[in-house]
Design a protein around this motif. Structure first.
Motif, PDB file in Angstrom:
ATOM      1  N   THR A   1       0.832  -1.208   0.000  1.00 47.66           N
ATOM      2  CA  THR A   1       0.000   0.000   0.000  1.00 47.66           C
ATOM      3  C   THR A   1       0.867   1.258   0.000  1.00 47.66           C
TER       4      THR A   1
ATOM      5  N   ASP B   1      -8.940   8.552  -1.803  1.00 46.10           N
ATOM      6  CA  ASP B   1      -9.191   7.162  -1.442  1.00 46.10           C
ATOM      7  C   ASP B   1      -8.394   6.261  -2.360  1.00 46.10           C
ATOM      8  N   LEU B   2      -8.198   5.046  -1.914  1.00 48.45           N
ATOM      9  CA  LEU B   2      -7.559   4.063  -2.778  1.00 48.45           C
ATOM     10  C   LEU B   2      -8.097   2.689  -2.448  1.00 48.45           C
ATOM     11  N   ARG B   3      -8.100   1.856  -3.473  1.00 41.21           N
ATOM     12  CA  ARG B   3      -8.493   0.459  -3.295  1.00 41.21           C
ATOM     13  C   ARG B   3      -7.362  -0.414  -3.827  1.00 41.21           C
ATOM     14  N   ILE B   4      -7.003  -1.380  -3.026  1.00 43.32           N
ATOM     15  CA  ILE B   4      -5.939  -2.296  -3.422  1.00 43.32           C
ATOM     16  C   ILE B   4      -6.488  -3.707  -3.494  1.00 43.32           C
ATOM     17  N   ASP B   5      -6.195  -4.388  -4.593  1.00 45.95           N
ATOM     18  CA  ASP B   5      -6.528  -5.806  -4.740  1.00 45.95           C
ATOM     19  C   ASP B   5      -5.221  -6.583  -4.671  1.00 45.95           C
TER      20      ASP B   5
ATOM     21  N   GLY C   1       0.346   6.002   3.090  1.00 43.99           N
ATOM     22  CA  GLY C   1       0.770   4.606   3.165  1.00 43.99           C
ATOM     23  C   GLY C   1       0.903   4.127   4.602  1.00 43.99           C
TER      24      GLY C   1
ATOM     25  N   ILE D   1      -7.637  -9.909   0.769  1.00 41.23           N
ATOM     26  CA  ILE D   1      -8.080 -10.046  -0.625  1.00 41.23           C
ATOM     27  C   ILE D   1      -8.082  -8.651  -1.264  1.00 41.23           C
ATOM     28  N   ASP D   2      -8.758  -7.716  -0.596  1.00 40.51           N
ATOM     29  CA  ASP D   2      -8.749  -6.324  -1.052  1.00 40.51           C
ATOM     30  C   ASP D   2      -8.924  -5.401   0.136  1.00 40.51           C
ATOM     31  N   PHE D   3      -8.491  -4.143  -0.044  1.00 44.78           N
ATOM     32  CA  PHE D   3      -8.543  -3.186   1.056  1.00 44.78           C
ATOM     33  C   PHE D   3      -8.786  -1.803   0.473  1.00 44.78           C
ATOM     34  N   THR D   4      -9.818  -1.135   0.968  1.00 47.68           N
ATOM     35  CA  THR D   4     -10.170   0.200   0.467  1.00 47.68           C
ATOM     36  C   THR D   4     -10.049   1.210   1.596  1.00 47.68           C
ATOM     37  N   VAL D   5      -9.259   2.234   1.370  1.00 53.39           N
ATOM     38  CA  VAL D   5      -9.021   3.233   2.415  1.00 53.39           C
ATOM     39  C   VAL D   5      -9.608   4.564   1.989  1.00 53.39           C
ATOM     40  N   ASP D   6     -10.322   5.174   2.919  1.00 53.85           N
ATOM     41  CA  ASP D   6     -10.980   6.455   2.703  1.00 53.85           C
ATOM     42  C   ASP D   6     -10.249   7.466   3.598  1.00 53.85           C
ATOM     43  N   TYR D   7      -9.551   8.408   2.969  1.00 49.34           N
ATOM     44  CA  TYR D   7      -8.770   9.380   3.745  1.00 49.34           C
ATOM     45  C   TYR D   7      -9.643  10.605   4.011  1.00 49.34           C
TER      46      TYR D   7
END
Lengths: 146, 169
Positions: free
Chosen positions: A64, A89-93, B66, B111-117
């Motif tokens: 990330t 925002d970001l999405r990581i797969d 990060g 599997i996946d991760f979505t972060v909202d700043y």
């Protein structure tokens, strides 16, 4: 790797940007190459960055950090000229684990910039850019000079 | 009706805190970032101790996105892992003894991760709490909220999906 020409000044600008960010220094991130609105970065494997002691695989947070940094850098390298940026925002797969001991690479591209928002996609890999470890889609703020 | 002699509270607390400490200390990246956990019953609060190396914008200064994303992902994974450790500890028997010996179940995989700043991360400590919204046999969905000075003013939130160790990718 990239079809675009990489003017050395863009690569140097990206290096200057990363050098002053403490987290990037702490994780040992480096700029390999950069151009208009894109950047290629890398990070060495380090046992301190492991997320799962049973497998020795890097923590997802390290991936990330590299993808987010690269995304932000790609926004600043875009010719439309944002003077500063922050992640909205970001999405990581996570497509597969990064093999322990392997250097991690990331390429980010700012593919669309409006007056206020920059859209970025990025991916990370170890041995081959075709064998993707993780993908990122993110939105970043755009700060124009007053 | 027979009443079992309950274990002294200190013994129970010490066992739980020792298990939590072992689980967290085993993750090098959590140590590297300076992430620790506080426990009240089975509820965990995750803490990111401020350090200069977490900065991503020296001009403001502000925490790196990060570092914030890493913090939230550590909080989510540990919440899931802790739920499994807790169940084994509380069930007693061989499962509890294994935890006692430091044999932990494998960690869930993201599997996946979505972060909202939501706000700038200030150069000070941060806190996070994760909520498991669904834990199935193979998949889990976790939401994380993070704040600094004021619990009601979140500076980041995240949702992630995880593969539980007994499921195969």
């Amino acid at each position: 790797m990239s079809a675009e020409a990489a003017p050395p000044d863009k690569t140097e600008a990206a290096r200057r940007f990363l050098r002053v960010l403490p987290l990037c220094c702490a994780l040992g991130m480096e700029v390999v190459e950069a151009g208009d609105g894109w950047v290629l970065t890398s990070l060495d494997y380090d046992p301190r960055f492991v997320g799962d002691p049973a497998t020795g695989v890097l923590h997802g947070g390290v991936v990330t950090a590299l993808l987010d940094t690269s995304g932000g850098a790609s926004v600043l390298l875009h010719p439309a000229g944002s003077v500063s940026t922050a992640t909205i925002d970001l999405r990581i797969d996570y497509l597969r684990p990064a093999e322990p001991g392997q250097r991690l690479f990331a390429r980010a591209e700012c593919y669309r910039m409006t007056r206020t928002v920059a859209f970025v996609r990025a991916h990370a890999w170890t041995r081959s850019p075709e064998d993707v470890v993780a993908t990122m889609a993110g939105a970043f703020t755009v700060e124009r000079p007053a | 009706m027979s009443v079992r002699n309950p274990e002294p509270v200190q013994v129970v607390k010490q066992r739980r805190d020792a298990a939590l400490a072992r689980m967290v200390e085993a993750v090098p990246y959590a140590r590297f970032l300076g992430v620790t956990f506080e426990r009240k019953g089975d509820e965990l609060t995750c803490r990111l101790a401020y350090d200069e190396k977490l900065i991503g914008n020296p001009a403001l200064p502000a925490l790196h996105g990060g570092a914030i994303g890493s913090f939230l992902e550590i909080a989510a994974i540990m919440e899931l892992a802790w739920a499994q450790v807790w169940d084994r500890m509380e069930s007693g028997g061989p499962a509890a003894e294994a935890i006692e010996r430091g044999e932990f179940p494998p960690l869930p995989k993201t599997i996946d991760f979505t972060v909202d700043y939501l706000r700038t991360g200030l150069p000070r400590d941060g806190y996070a709490r994760a909520r498991v919204n669904r834990m199935g046999r193979r998949y889990a969905s976790v939401h994380v909220e993070a704040w600094q000075d004021n619990r009601a003013r979140l500076f980041a939130q995240a949702t992630g999906h995880f593969l539980m160790p007994n499921g195969a990718l």
